[in-house]
Design an enzyme around this catalytic site. Structure first.
Site, PDB file in Angstrom:
ATOM      1  N   LYS A  49       0.826  -1.219   0.000  1.00 24.70           N
ATOM      2  CA  LYS A  49       0.000   0.000   0.000  1.00 24.70           C
ATOM      3  C   LYS A  49       0.866   1.279   0.000  1.00 24.70           C
ATOM      4  O   LYS A  49       2.057   1.231   0.338  1.00 24.70           O
ATOM      5  CB  LYS A  49      -0.936  -0.039   1.209  1.00 24.70           C
ATOM      6  CG  LYS A  49      -1.988  -1.159   1.129  1.00 24.70           C
ATOM      7  CD  LYS A  49      -3.015  -1.017   2.258  1.00 24.70           C
ATOM      8  CE  LYS A  49      -4.079  -2.100   2.189  1.00 24.70           C
ATOM      9  NZ  LYS A  49      -5.114  -1.904   3.235  1.00 24.70           N
ATOM     10  N   PHE A  97     -15.531   4.060   6.552  1.00 22.57           N
ATOM     11  CA  PHE A  97     -14.139   4.362   6.185  1.00 22.57           C
ATOM     12  C   PHE A  97     -13.884   4.313   4.678  1.00 22.57           C
ATOM     13  O   PHE A  97     -12.751   4.503   4.224  1.00 22.57           O
ATOM     14  CB  PHE A  97     -13.167   3.416   6.915  1.00 22.57           C
ATOM     15  CG  PHE A  97     -13.390   1.947   6.660  1.00 22.57           C
ATOM     16  CD1 PHE A  97     -12.901   1.325   5.518  1.00 22.57           C
ATOM     17  CD2 PHE A  97     -14.082   1.163   7.585  1.00 22.57           C
ATOM     18  CE1 PHE A  97     -13.094  -0.028   5.285  1.00 22.57           C
ATOM     19  CE2 PHE A  97     -14.288  -0.201   7.354  1.00 22.57           C
ATOM     20  CZ  PHE A  97     -13.794  -0.792   6.210  1.00 22.57           C
ATOM     21  N   ARG A 125      -2.476 -14.095   4.452  1.00 25.35           N
ATOM     22  CA  ARG A 125      -3.244 -13.433   5.518  1.00 25.35           C
ATOM     23  C   ARG A 125      -2.515 -13.577   6.862  1.00 25.35           C
ATOM     24  O   ARG A 125      -2.463 -12.645   7.657  1.00 25.35           O
ATOM     25  CB  ARG A 125      -4.660 -14.023   5.621  1.00 25.35           C
ATOM     26  CG  ARG A 125      -5.532 -13.807   4.396  1.00 25.35           C
ATOM     27  CD  ARG A 125      -5.954 -12.389   4.181  1.00 25.35           C
ATOM     28  NE  ARG A 125      -6.670 -11.814   5.306  1.00 25.35           N
ATOM     29  CZ  ARG A 125      -7.314 -10.644   5.261  1.00 25.35           C
ATOM     30  NH1 ARG A 125      -7.324  -9.930   4.139  1.00 25.35           N
ATOM     31  NH2 ARG A 125      -7.930 -10.160   6.320  1.00 25.35           N
ATOM     32  N   THR A 131      -5.792  -6.707  10.698  1.00 28.02           N
ATOM     33  CA  THR A 131      -6.020  -5.444   9.990  1.00 28.02           C
ATOM     34  C   THR A 131      -5.447  -4.264  10.768  1.00 28.02           C
ATOM     35  O   THR A 131      -4.799  -3.381  10.207  1.00 28.02           O
ATOM     36  CB  THR A 131      -7.537  -5.243   9.768  1.00 28.02           C
ATOM     37  OG1 THR A 131      -8.062  -6.419   9.148  1.00 28.02           O
ATOM     38  CG2 THR A 131      -7.817  -4.036   8.890  1.00 28.02           C
ATOM     39  N   ARG A 142       2.273  -6.403   9.067  1.00 27.73           N
ATOM     40  CA  ARG A 142       1.583  -5.220   9.582  1.00 27.73           C
ATOM     41  C   ARG A 142       2.147  -4.786  10.936  1.00 27.73           C
ATOM     42  O   ARG A 142       2.261  -3.585  11.211  1.00 27.73           O
ATOM     43  CB  ARG A 142       0.075  -5.484   9.641  1.00 27.73           C
ATOM     44  CG  ARG A 142      -0.571  -5.341   8.253  1.00 27.73           C
ATOM     45  CD  ARG A 142      -1.987  -5.820   8.219  1.00 27.73           C
ATOM     46  NE  ARG A 142      -2.684  -5.406   7.005  1.00 27.73           N
ATOM     47  CZ  ARG A 142      -3.856  -5.890   6.624  1.00 27.73           C
ATOM     48  NH1 ARG A 142      -4.467  -6.814   7.350  1.00 27.73           N
ATOM     49  NH2 ARG A 142      -4.427  -5.458   5.513  1.00 27.73           N
ATOM     50  N   ASN A 152      -2.194   0.425   6.515  1.00 26.14           N
ATOM     51  CA  ASN A 152      -1.647  -0.791   7.119  1.00 26.14           C
ATOM     52  C   ASN A 152      -0.771  -1.631   6.180  1.00 26.14           C
ATOM     53  O   ASN A 152      -0.750  -2.852   6.263  1.00 26.14           O
ATOM     54  CB  ASN A 152      -2.773  -1.617   7.741  1.00 26.14           C
ATOM     55  CG  ASN A 152      -3.837  -1.994   6.730  1.00 26.14           C
ATOM     56  OD1 ASN A 152      -3.718  -1.656   5.559  1.00 26.14           O
ATOM     57  ND2 ASN A 152      -4.865  -2.683   7.180  1.00 26.14           N
ATOM     58  N   GLU A 166     -10.010 -10.126  -7.676  1.00 29.76           N
ATOM     59  CA  GLU A 166      -8.973  -9.093  -7.524  1.00 29.76           C
ATOM     60  C   GLU A 166      -7.834  -9.265  -8.536  1.00 29.76           C
ATOM     61  O   GLU A 166      -7.328  -8.276  -9.084  1.00 29.76           O
ATOM     62  CB  GLU A 166      -8.444  -9.118  -6.075  1.00 29.76           C
ATOM     63  CG  GLU A 166      -9.521  -8.658  -5.090  1.00 29.76           C
ATOM     64  CD  GLU A 166      -9.122  -8.790  -3.631  1.00 29.76           C
ATOM     65  OE1 GLU A 166      -8.018  -9.287  -3.324  1.00 29.76           O
ATOM     66  OE2 GLU A 166      -9.942  -8.377  -2.774  1.00 29.76           O
TER      67      GLU A 166
END
Ligand code: IDP
Ligand code: MG
Length: 177
Positions: A49, A97, A125, A131, A142, A152, A166
């Protein structure tokens, strides 16, 4: 007169070699021959990200993925638009959000990736952690690299159906050989 339909034997061999080197899921004949006994590695979709890219952590995250045995099938550095982020996160469109999330995802360059390994979806994961980095286990990406609940560091598909959606959202078939 009709031209002979058979290839020259050398070209025939070269063609067969190319077919044999395709990924198993693209080679119908081999898939039927071996698919029942040989497990095809699973694929998942991931994003480094914009927070992690801006913080100079993309290399460190790629190293974590490599150490954990993920093969990078495809990777692309890109700055996505708000509209593209909204389509990608459509499942969250009713969440409070959503607007902040899609602003953040379109705020700077990120890395889009397709990763492959046995059990890729669940294993990624686990490697990502919770998260909210405050709740993430020690040693997870994370925990080590995320700024906050919203920013994150990494995305990973949460199920086979979402992985399929995706991957197809960001990558064309020819990029996934
Ligand atoms: P995940 O990325 O762990 O699968 P999701 O619940 O699918 O988490 O949420 C997608 C993304 O939306 C999160 O990774 C995070 O960036 C953001 N997000 C989730 N919950 C919140 C929140 O309560 N506040 C702000 N951002 C959030
Ligand atoms: Mg999610």
């Amino acid at each position: 007169m009709d031209r002979p339909r058979t290839l020259d034997p050398r070209r025939e061999r070269a063609f067969q070699n190319r077919v044999e080197s395709l990924p198993l899921q693209w080679n119908t004949e081999r898939f039927l021959r071996e698919g029942a006994t040989r497990k095809v590695p699973e694929r998942t979709f991931s994003i480094i990200k914009p927070d992690a890219v801006a913080d100079g952590l993309a290399g460190a995250i790629l190293a974590e993925l490599d150490k954990a045995g993920f093969r990078i099938v495809s990777i692309r550095r890109e700055s996505i638009t708000k509209h593209e982020a909204e389509g990608f996160y459509a499942v969250h469109s009713s969440k409070p959000f959503f607007s902040g999330l899609t602003d953040f995802m379109s705020s700077g360059p990120l890395f889009l990736m397709v990763l492959e390994k046995d059990n890729a979806i669940a294993d990624l994961r686990k490697l990502m952690g919770a998260t909210n980095p405050a709740n993430a286990e020690e040693g997870t990406i994370r925990k080590k690299f995320a700024r906050s609940l919203g920013e994150n560091a990494i995305h990973g598909s949460d199920a086979p159906e979402t992985a399929a959606f995706e991957i197809a959202y960001w990558f064309a078939g020819y990029e996934l050989i």
